[in-house]
Enzyme design. Structure first.
Site, PDB file in Angstrom:
ATOM      1  N   TYR A   1      -1.699  -7.268 -26.117  1.00 31.02           N
ATOM      2  CA  TYR A   1      -2.861  -6.551 -25.588  1.00 31.02           C
ATOM      3  C   TYR A   1      -3.178  -5.326 -26.439  1.00 31.02           C
ATOM      4  CZ  TYR A   1      -5.622  -3.416 -22.718  1.00 31.02           C
ATOM      5  OH  TYR A   1      -6.584  -2.550 -22.285  1.00 31.02           O
TER       6      TYR A   1
ATOM      7  N   LYS B   1      -6.543  -4.651 -28.932  1.00 40.57           N
ATOM      8  CA  LYS B   1      -7.458  -3.511 -28.842  1.00 40.57           C
ATOM      9  C   LYS B   1      -7.554  -2.777 -30.173  1.00 40.57           C
ATOM     10  CE  LYS B   1      -9.062  -3.627 -24.638  1.00 40.57           C
ATOM     11  NZ  LYS B   1     -10.518  -3.750 -24.373  1.00 40.57           N
TER      12      LYS B   1
ATOM     13  N   GLY C   1     -14.051 -10.021 -12.088  1.00 42.71           N
ATOM     14  CA  GLY C   1     -15.086  -9.145 -11.539  1.00 42.71           C
ATOM     15  C   GLY C   1     -15.665  -9.684 -10.249  1.00 42.71           C
TER      16      GLY C   1
ATOM     17  N   HIS D   1      -2.104  -6.844 -11.061  1.00 46.79           N
ATOM     18  CA  HIS D   1      -1.100  -6.285 -11.957  1.00 46.79           C
ATOM     19  C   HIS D   1      -1.069  -4.758 -11.977  1.00 46.79           C
ATOM     20  CE1 HIS D   1      -0.526 -10.329 -13.525  1.00 46.79           C
ATOM     21  NE2 HIS D   1      -1.826 -10.411 -13.743  1.00 46.79           N
TER      22      HIS D   1
ATOM     23  N   ASP E   1       5.966  -2.654 -21.519  1.00 43.86           N
ATOM     24  CA  ASP E   1       5.708  -1.339 -20.931  1.00 43.86           C
ATOM     25  C   ASP E   1       6.421  -0.245 -21.715  1.00 43.86           C
ATOM     26  OD1 ASP E   1       3.967  -1.889 -18.918  1.00 43.86           O
ATOM     27  OD2 ASP E   1       5.446  -1.846 -17.302  1.00 43.86           O
TER      28      ASP E   1
ATOM     29  N   SER F   1      -7.686   1.234 -25.698  1.00 43.09           N
ATOM     30  CA  SER F   1      -6.543   1.472 -24.825  1.00 43.09           C
ATOM     31  C   SER F   1      -5.531   2.382 -25.506  1.00 43.09           C
ATOM     32  CB  SER F   1      -5.869   0.146 -24.472  1.00 43.09           C
ATOM     33  OG  SER F   1      -4.653   0.366 -23.775  1.00 43.09           O
TER      34      SER F   1
END
Length: 323
Positions: A141, A145, A36, A185, A282, A117
């Site tokens: 990831y 979540k 951030g 990314h 992906d 997500s």
């Protein structure tokens, strides 16, 4: 009422923070600044530098600012990198959420909007996912979540926690030229930085089972996303019962190749993208229905793909060194 935005100095978090302030809601931000930027936080918003893993800091922030609700965005969000760094991902996303929930319980804070997500779905065998679509994450990831959603569910069963989780995938564009995506990314900043530097952007994989061979995603404008986070917070504050999960989806999606075509048109820079290998983690396609969120959370796709590209390109041009 005062809401805490964890990760509120990040790309999405800062837009959420600004959306709260435009609505007249008091906000406090906690952010480690790992990704951030303190300058993204409005001058009139208290900023606490630190991690949600620091329970005492979180508890002190909740109590000192009389917080009544939390939007939880802090975490590690890169699906591909999470395959290489699973323990970091779980520490930031799972342990961080446990620590936050524990501090909230002690402070008596009972409202929580969780940034989840669409990666929780993995690669669903449907044209359009709904909230009822089975979850099958394909990366640490996405798993982290989904675990976060379970933590909220279980804590709500044990305490007075009122919550909802918002699932989305690719967040793009800028709601202000002073707020922009600096991720190393994410597709938009990678492509726009490459063009600004005179390099040719690349596509990671063109052999997916999609119409043009490239990944298909919901691409949603960050300002639209922030608006629904704020709407969810207002609903919880008002005591409305919300669904445990909402998809903030476009309903149709676009491919990476279509993104490249839009970038070429908006920027006026002609290029033919280089085809690179696939990235681990992906999925080929994730497109979600946003019908429930439209009903309850003021969700709408208010920006076109051209709007998304143009706002991101404008921010990149204004901040070439930082983006």
């Amino acid at each position: 009422m005062t809401w805490l935005v964890t990760g509120g100095a990040g790309y999405i978090g800062s837009h959420v923070t600004h959306a709260f302030r435009r609505a007249g809601t008091e906000v406090v931000v906690i952010d480690s600044l790992a990704s951030g930027h303190e300058e993204f936080v409005p001058n009139d918003v208290p900023f606490v530098r630190g991690s949600v893993l620091d329970r005492e800091l979180v508890l002190r922030t909740l109590t000192d600012h009389a917080v009544t609700g939390v939007v939880h965005l802090a975490g590690f969000k890169y699906a591909g990198v999470s395959v290489e760094k699973p323990m970091l991902t779980y520490q930031q996303n799972v342990t961080g959420t446990v620590t936050l929930l524990d501090a909230m319980a002690e402070a008596g804070v009972t409202n929580l909007v969780f940034s989840s997500s669409a990666a929780t779905y993995g690669t669903p065998d449907v044209d359009q996912v709904t909230e009822a679509t089975p979850t099958a994450p394909e990366s640490p990831y996405g798993e982290s979540k989904l675990i976060g959603e379970w933590l909220l569910r279980d804590q709500a069963a044990a305490t007075e926690l009122h919550h909802t989780s918002l699932r989305y995938f690719n967040v793009v564009g800028s709601g202000s030229s002073e707020l922009y995506d600096t991720s190393p990314h994410n597709l938009f900043p990678i492509v726009l930085r490459a063009l600004a530097a005179g390099r040719t952007p690349q596509i990671n994989g063109d052999d997916y089972p999609t119409p043009d061979g490239t990944c298909v995603r919901d691409y949603v404008h960050v300002a639209d996303l922030a608006r629904s986070h704020a709407a969810a917070a207002r609903a919880l504050e008002a005591g409305r019962e919300l669904e445990p999960v909402y998809n903030l989806g476009s309903g149709d999606g676009v491919s990476v190749r279509e993104i490249m075509d839009a970038v070429r048109t908006v920027t006026g820079i002609d290029f033919t993208p280089v085809i690179a290998p696939r990235r681990a983690g992906d999925p080929a396609r994730i497109v979600a229905s946003g019908e429930l969120a439209a009903r309850d959370l003021d969700w709408a796709m208010r920006h076109s793909l051209a709007d998304m590209v143009a706002s991101a390109w404008d921010a990149q041009q204004r901040h070439p060194a930082a983006s």
